[in-house]
Design a protein around this motif. Sequence first.
Motif, PDB file in Angstrom:
ATOM      1  N   GLU A 136     -12.322  38.882 -14.809  1.00 33.42           N
ATOM      2  CA  GLU A 136     -12.506  38.361 -14.154  1.00 33.42           C
ATOM      3  C   GLU A 136     -13.075  36.955 -14.131  1.00 33.42           C
ATOM      4  O   GLU A 136     -13.150  36.078 -15.340  1.00 33.42           O
ATOM      5  N   VAL A 137     -12.313  36.527 -13.364  1.00 33.09           N
ATOM      6  CA  VAL A 137     -12.551  34.384 -13.531  1.00 33.09           C
ATOM      7  C   VAL A 137     -12.865  33.923 -11.761  1.00 33.09           C
ATOM      8  O   VAL A 137     -12.509  34.618 -11.724  1.00 33.09           O
ATOM      9  N   SER A 138     -13.366  32.932 -12.896  1.00 35.10           N
ATOM     10  CA  SER A 138     -13.962  32.148 -11.280  1.00 35.10           C
ATOM     11  C   SER A 138     -13.094  31.436 -10.446  1.00 35.10           C
ATOM     12  O   SER A 138     -12.844  30.815  -9.506  1.00 35.10           O
ATOM     13  N   LYS A 139     -11.988  31.104 -10.808  1.00 35.85           N
ATOM     14  CA  LYS A 139     -10.490  30.830 -10.514  1.00 35.85           C
ATOM     15  C   LYS A 139      -9.373  31.429 -11.527  1.00 35.85           C
ATOM     16  O   LYS A 139      -9.075  31.049 -12.452  1.00 35.85           O
ATOM     17  N   ALA A 140      -8.035  31.477 -10.786  1.00 34.24           N
ATOM     18  CA  ALA A 140      -6.475  31.809 -11.558  1.00 34.24           C
ATOM     19  C   ALA A 140      -6.141  30.862 -12.048  1.00 34.24           C
ATOM     20  O   ALA A 140      -5.164  30.531 -11.395  1.00 34.24           O
ATOM     21  N   GLU A 141      -5.834  30.801 -13.064  1.00 31.59           N
ATOM     22  CA  GLU A 141      -5.126  29.730 -13.656  1.00 31.59           C
ATOM     23  C   GLU A 141      -4.752  29.952 -14.539  1.00 31.59           C
ATOM     24  O   GLU A 141      -4.463  29.189 -15.992  1.00 31.59           O
ATOM     25  N   ASN A 142      -4.245  31.199 -14.780  1.00 29.23           N
ATOM     26  CA  ASN A 142      -2.843  31.540 -14.929  1.00 29.23           C
ATOM     27  C   ASN A 142      -1.305  31.993 -14.702  1.00 29.23           C
ATOM     28  O   ASN A 142      -1.267  33.252 -14.689  1.00 29.23           O
ATOM     29  N   PRO A 143      -0.255  31.183 -14.349  1.00 32.88           N
ATOM     30  CA  PRO A 143       0.340  31.614 -13.321  1.00 32.88           C
ATOM     31  C   PRO A 143       1.026  32.587 -14.398  1.00 32.88           C
ATOM     32  O   PRO A 143       2.488  32.414 -13.687  1.00 32.88           O
ATOM     33  N   GLU A 144       1.259  32.493 -15.473  1.00 34.09           N
ATOM     34  CA  GLU A 144       2.150  33.657 -16.295  1.00 34.09           C
ATOM     35  C   GLU A 144       1.728  35.264 -16.040  1.00 34.09           C
ATOM     36  O   GLU A 144       2.201  35.783 -16.303  1.00 34.09           O
ATOM     37  N   LEU A 145       0.693  35.293 -15.622  1.00 33.06           N
ATOM     38  CA  LEU A 145      -0.373  36.517 -15.883  1.00 33.06           C
ATOM     39  C   LEU A 145      -0.165  36.782 -14.437  1.00 33.06           C
ATOM     40  O   LEU A 145      -0.154  36.569 -13.766  1.00 33.06           O
ATOM     41  N   ALA A 146      -0.568  37.938 -13.901  1.00 31.66           N
ATOM     42  CA  ALA A 146      -0.943  38.717 -12.697  1.00 31.66           C
ATOM     43  C   ALA A 146      -1.841  38.547 -12.357  1.00 31.66           C
ATOM     44  O   ALA A 146      -3.173  38.395 -12.996  1.00 31.66           O
ATOM     45  N   LYS A 190      -8.282  32.239 -18.693  1.00 27.04           N
ATOM     46  CA  LYS A 190      -8.652  31.286 -18.994  1.00 27.04           C
ATOM     47  C   LYS A 190     -10.330  31.216 -17.702  1.00 27.04           C
ATOM     48  O   LYS A 190      -9.480  31.784 -16.920  1.00 27.04           O
ATOM     49  N   ASN A 191     -10.855  31.037 -17.760  1.00 28.89           N
ATOM     50  CA  ASN A 191     -12.345  30.227 -16.376  1.00 28.89           C
ATOM     51  C   ASN A 191     -12.655  31.843 -16.070  1.00 28.89           C
ATOM     52  O   ASN A 191     -12.787  31.809 -15.542  1.00 28.89           O
ATOM     53  N   ARG A 192     -12.682  32.797 -17.567  1.00 23.19           N
ATOM     54  CA  ARG A 192     -13.176  34.064 -17.818  1.00 23.19           C
ATOM     55  C   ARG A 192     -15.149  33.679 -16.720  1.00 23.19           C
ATOM     56  O   ARG A 192     -16.043  32.972 -17.759  1.00 23.19           O
ATOM     57  N   VAL A 193     -15.386  34.596 -16.069  1.00 26.68           N
ATOM     58  CA  VAL A 193     -17.136  34.607 -15.599  1.00 26.68           C
ATOM     59  C   VAL A 193     -17.852  35.364 -16.817  1.00 26.68           C
ATOM     60  O   VAL A 193     -18.617  35.647 -16.933  1.00 26.68           O
ATOM     61  N   ASN A 194     -16.917  36.483 -17.622  1.00 30.68           N
ATOM     62  CA  ASN A 194     -18.354  37.066 -18.209  1.00 30.68           C
ATOM     63  C   ASN A 194     -16.552  37.943 -19.548  1.00 30.68           C
ATOM     64  O   ASN A 194     -15.860  37.467 -19.136  1.00 30.68           O
ATOM     65  N   ALA A 195     -17.573  38.246 -20.484  1.00 33.63           N
ATOM     66  CA  ALA A 195     -16.894  38.880 -21.596  1.00 33.63           C
ATOM     67  C   ALA A 195     -16.038  40.458 -20.948  1.00 33.63           C
ATOM     68  O   ALA A 195     -15.463  41.352 -22.144  1.00 33.63           O
ATOM     69  N   ILE A 203      -9.103  38.975 -10.495  1.00 32.29           N
ATOM     70  CA  ILE A 203      -9.089  38.895 -12.156  1.00 32.29           C
ATOM     71  C   ILE A 203      -7.479  38.939 -11.998  1.00 32.29           C
ATOM     72  O   ILE A 203      -6.786  38.446 -11.302  1.00 32.29           O
ATOM     73  N   VAL A 204      -7.100  38.263 -14.188  1.00 29.50           N
ATOM     74  CA  VAL A 204      -6.334  38.300 -14.478  1.00 29.50           C
ATOM     75  C   VAL A 204      -6.120  38.677 -15.115  1.00 29.50           C
ATOM     76  O   VAL A 204      -6.632  38.616 -16.390  1.00 29.50           O
TER      77      VAL A 204
END
Length: 146
Positions: free
Chosen positions: A74-84, A48-53, A13-14
């Motif tokens: 939910e994301v497939s890969k966490a690529e938002n370093p500014e977020l938790a 980025k990289n959302r799995v669904n809405a 989760i991001v």
Amino acid sequence: MNYEIVSLEEKTIVGVSAVTGNSDPEMGKIIGGLWEKLYQGGINASIKNRVNAYAIGLYSDYTDSEYCVTAGIEVSKAENPELAAKTISAGKYAKFLVHGDMVQAVAHAWGEIWQMSLDRSFTGDFEEYMSSDPENCDIALYIALK
């Protein structure tokens, strides 16, 4: 309140996080503020990289009096370093389905869940909002079990 036992795969989760607790008089304001930040602060669109809405409200990192709340996606890969970025552990969960007002239906469901004698693991519990209509929403609550 009826539920089914389900097995879930690990999820990432991001979003935005804060620490609160059930005895914190600001709990509602803190949690509401996270959702406001996610949706009105433009953060939701940047994930980025959302799995669904679906939006996810995750409760994790439990201590005796506090827990971390994350409002995110939910994301497939966490690529938002500014977020938790948080992980929902794979495992066994009690799945509750509720329908109605996003705030009232979920608060009512949690009130009932707290009264139940579930064999909780406290590794991470979450709400999955499957529609965006605030007054007529389908929501799944997942409670981690031992």
